[in-house]
Scaffold this motif. Structure first.
Motif, PDB file in Angstrom:
ATOM      1  N   LEU A   1     -28.204 -19.379  21.447  1.00  0.00           N
ATOM      2  CA  LEU A   1     -26.737 -19.421  21.484  1.00  0.00           C
ATOM      3  C   LEU A   1     -26.191 -18.276  22.332  1.00  0.00           C
ATOM      4  O   LEU A   1     -25.261 -18.436  23.127  1.00  0.00           O
ATOM      5  CB  LEU A   1     -26.213 -19.298  20.051  1.00  0.00           C
ATOM      6  N   ARG A   2     -26.788 -17.132  22.161  1.00  0.00           N
ATOM      7  CA  ARG A   2     -26.374 -15.944  22.861  1.00  0.00           C
ATOM      8  C   ARG A   2     -26.589 -16.089  24.369  1.00  0.00           C
ATOM      9  O   ARG A   2     -25.819 -15.593  25.177  1.00  0.00           O
ATOM     10  CB  ARG A   2     -27.267 -14.845  22.298  1.00  0.00           C
ATOM     11  N   ARG A   3     -27.684 -16.791  24.742  1.00  0.00           N
ATOM     12  CA  ARG A   3     -27.994 -16.979  26.157  1.00  0.00           C
ATOM     13  C   ARG A   3     -27.056 -17.980  26.796  1.00  0.00           C
ATOM     14  O   ARG A   3     -26.705 -17.858  27.963  1.00  0.00           O
ATOM     15  CB  ARG A   3     -29.432 -17.488  26.318  1.00  0.00           C
ATOM     16  N   THR A   4     -26.681 -19.011  26.029  1.00  0.00           N
ATOM     17  CA  THR A   4     -25.991 -20.136  26.647  1.00  0.00           C
ATOM     18  C   THR A   4     -24.507 -20.170  26.310  1.00  0.00           C
ATOM     19  O   THR A   4     -23.750 -20.869  26.965  1.00  0.00           O
ATOM     20  CB  THR A   4     -26.624 -21.462  26.168  1.00  0.00           C
ATOM     21  N   GLY A   5     -24.081 -19.427  25.282  1.00  0.00           N
ATOM     22  CA  GLY A   5     -22.704 -19.538  24.820  1.00  0.00           C
ATOM     23  C   GLY A   5     -21.743 -18.627  25.574  1.00  0.00           C
ATOM     24  O   GLY A   5     -22.147 -17.842  26.434  1.00  0.00           O
ATOM     25  N   ALA A   6     -20.471 -18.742  25.233  1.00  0.00           N
ATOM     26  CA  ALA A   6     -19.446 -17.858  25.791  1.00  0.00           C
ATOM     27  C   ALA A   6     -19.635 -16.456  25.206  1.00  0.00           C
ATOM     28  O   ALA A   6     -20.368 -16.288  24.233  1.00  0.00           O
ATOM     29  CB  ALA A   6     -18.061 -18.386  25.417  1.00  0.00           C
ATOM     30  N   LEU A   7     -18.956 -15.481  25.810  1.00  0.00           N
ATOM     31  CA  LEU A   7     -19.145 -14.090  25.398  1.00  0.00           C
ATOM     32  C   LEU A   7     -18.846 -13.888  23.910  1.00  0.00           C
ATOM     33  O   LEU A   7     -19.562 -13.173  23.206  1.00  0.00           O
ATOM     34  CB  LEU A   7     -18.263 -13.169  26.248  1.00  0.00           C
TER      35      LEU A   7
ATOM     36  N   LEU B   1     -21.385 -12.470  21.148  1.00  0.00           N
ATOM     37  CA  LEU B   1     -21.148 -11.289  20.295  1.00  0.00           C
ATOM     38  C   LEU B   1     -21.406 -11.611  18.834  1.00  0.00           C
ATOM     39  O   LEU B   1     -22.011 -10.834  18.105  1.00  0.00           O
ATOM     40  CB  LEU B   1     -19.699 -10.807  20.454  1.00  0.00           C
ATOM     41  N   LEU B   2     -20.957 -12.794  18.423  1.00  0.00           N
ATOM     42  CA  LEU B   2     -21.161 -13.212  17.042  1.00  0.00           C
ATOM     43  C   LEU B   2     -22.654 -13.404  16.779  1.00  0.00           C
ATOM     44  O   LEU B   2     -23.174 -13.005  15.742  1.00  0.00           O
ATOM     45  CB  LEU B   2     -20.398 -14.510  16.797  1.00  0.00           C
ATOM     46  N   ALA B   3     -23.343 -13.998  17.756  1.00  0.00           N
ATOM     47  CA  ALA B   3     -24.786 -14.207  17.618  1.00  0.00           C
ATOM     48  C   ALA B   3     -25.495 -12.859  17.496  1.00  0.00           C
ATOM     49  O   ALA B   3     -26.396 -12.690  16.672  1.00  0.00           O
ATOM     50  CB  ALA B   3     -25.322 -14.989  18.820  1.00  0.00           C
ATOM     51  N   ASP B   4     -25.048 -11.883  18.287  1.00  0.00           N
ATOM     52  CA  ASP B   4     -25.653 -10.546  18.222  1.00  0.00           C
ATOM     53  C   ASP B   4     -25.471  -9.930  16.843  1.00  0.00           C
ATOM     54  O   ASP B   4     -26.395  -9.309  16.315  1.00  0.00           O
ATOM     55  CB  ASP B   4     -25.005  -9.616  19.255  1.00  0.00           C
TER      56      ASP B   4
END
Ligand SMILES: Nc1ncnc2c1ncn2[C@@H]1O[C@H](COP(=O)(O)OP(=O)(O)OP(=O)(O)O)[C@@H](O)[C@H]1O
Ligand SMILES: [Mg+2]
Lengths: 174, 228
Positions: free
Chosen positions: A132-138, A142-145
């Motif tokens: 998600l972090r690689r493919t999603g919006a910023l 951030l939420l994934a992080d």
């Protein structure tokens, strides 16, 4: 917190009075927040109604409640299913992980295997979040992080616990 | 289906110290496999056995269906040169060579002519965000840059398997994630299998799957519940 399942786990160890259950719950799982007697008996009442425990005859003696509770087959099944299922890997579930490990050790179950399963569930969720972090919006990234860092903290705890299981087992067995 | 690379029940002791005690591990073509586990559990030793750097005392190692643990040193060394790529944690660039010569090294070693090898090495610099650093020597690169150069060197000969041992171990977490992103991206693009040793969960999360080594044994667990 899973009070009903924790009480079932304590009863799986041995038939007990409400008083003993409260004492052990407070000692191992209460962490400064004792379980009120009212909640102990209300929970036991619901478990009895659902056929997970049966209450013995009231025993002579003083005090409000002198019944011994015994876990049923249905109760054992429910408890075992819960114990061996990995907890949904979301942040802030440490207390449930902790409870499962301590109960598994108290009952002489394979806590190491439970931790391995939990570890695999955490890693799977971390892979999803990494994707998600690689493919999603910023914002998604951030939420994934945020999720990734918390799951990583759980994993460190899981690994540390796995390395200390023998000593922990000593500490929680009577 | 046979696995591309596989260790079966391997044992290896360094003198009195048992490092591997019945470890089994397999990766399929194109798969990215993370190998995790506590320090001293045998991860690097297992990687070295899979890569034909060490030969186990017992058990089998297969690459593409063929035993490699029974090969002589010359054949294993040829296999490493022609089929495998490597990225390690530290000290892997040859200090006397420029960055582009370092990247071209595996090609030079397998007999490619210098101009052709350098021509193949150069596109990696743009791809890994290293434009303009081609002529620098390793002492003139930051840790993250040097690690990307090492990564290009590991992949330039299009190996079937890339072996990476703590490739982000010396980097801060942001730089480490960039290296992982590039490593997994490039490996997937060229269909290279990756065996990645790491103790960091966030690095392992770039892999398709993980295996955990404990006391010289590897287990791969699914996240499904286990029977009591
Ligand atoms: N060359 C060697 N000579 C002697 N013992 C060794 C050698 N290499 C490794 N060992 C021992 O073998 C065991 C496994 O080591 P290995 O390097 O495979 O662990 P590891 O899982 O990679 O650890 P780390 O996470 O710290 O890198 C350890 O007990 C280690 O001390
Ligand atoms: Mg190592």
């Amino acid at each position: 917190m899973s009070v009903p399942l924790t009480l079932l786990g304590l009863l799986e160890r041995e038939p007990s009075h409400g008083y003993d259950l409260k004492r052990d719950y407070d000692a191992f799982f209460g962490r400064g927040k004792p379980l009120p007697y009212g909640q102990v008996y209300a929970t036991l009442g619901r478990l009895a109604r659902d056929g997970k425990v049966v209450a013995g005859e009231a025993e002579p003696g003083d005090g409000p409640e002198r019944k011994r509770y015994v876990i049923t087959e249905a109760g054992v099944t429910e408890f075992e299913t819960w114990l061996t299922e990995p907890v949904a890997p979301e942040p802030t579930l440490q207390t449930v992980l902790f409870t499962k490990v301590v109960l598994a050790l108290m009952l002489g179950r394979d806590a190491g295997q439970y931790l391995d399963t939990q570890r695999a569930a955490h890693m799977r969720r971390m892979r999803e979040l990494t994707e998600l972090r690689r493919t999603g919006a910023l914002v998604d990234a951030l939420l994934a992080d945020h999720g990734l860092f918390h799951l990583e903290a759980d994993l460190r705890w899981i690994d540390l616990t796995a390395a200390r299981l023998d000593a922990l087992a000593e500490a929680v067995r009577p | 289906m046979t696995h591309l690379i596989e260790a079966r029940d391997i044992h290896l002791a360094f003198g009195e110290t048992p490092a591997l005690r019945g470890a089994s591990l397999a990766a399929d073509a194109g798969e990215v496999l993370a190998v995790m586990g506590p320090s001293g559990s045998g991860k690097s030793t297992l990687l070295h056995c899979l890569a034909g750097i060490l030969t186990p005392d017992a058990g089998e190692v297969r690459f593409d269906g063929e035993r490699i643990d029974t090969l002589g040193e010359a054949q294993r060394s040829a296999l490493r040169r022609d089929r495998f790529g490597f990225v390690f944690q530290f000290g892997q660039l040859v200090p006397e060579l420029t960055a582009e010569e370092n990247v071209a090294l595996p090609l030079l070693l397998n007999g490619t002519r210098r101009t052709a090898a350098l021509a193949e090495a150069r596109p990696w610099f743009a791809r890994l965000g290293l434009d303009g650093l081609e002529r620098r020597r390793s002492g003139e690169l930051s840790g993250g840059q040097a690690q990307r150069v090492a990564l290009a060197r590991g992949l330039v000969a299009r190996p079937r398997v890339l072996f990476a041992d703590e490739p982000t171990g010396a980097l801060d977490s942001l730089t480490g994630e960039q290296v992982m992103e590039l490593m997994v991206g490039a490996a997937r693009e060229q269909g290279t299998t990756v065996v990645l040793v790491t103790h960091e969960p966030r690095v392992a999360a770039y892999a398709d799957r993980e295996s955990v080594v404990r006391d010289g044994r590897a287990t791969s667990l699914s996240a499904e519940g286990v029977a009591p």
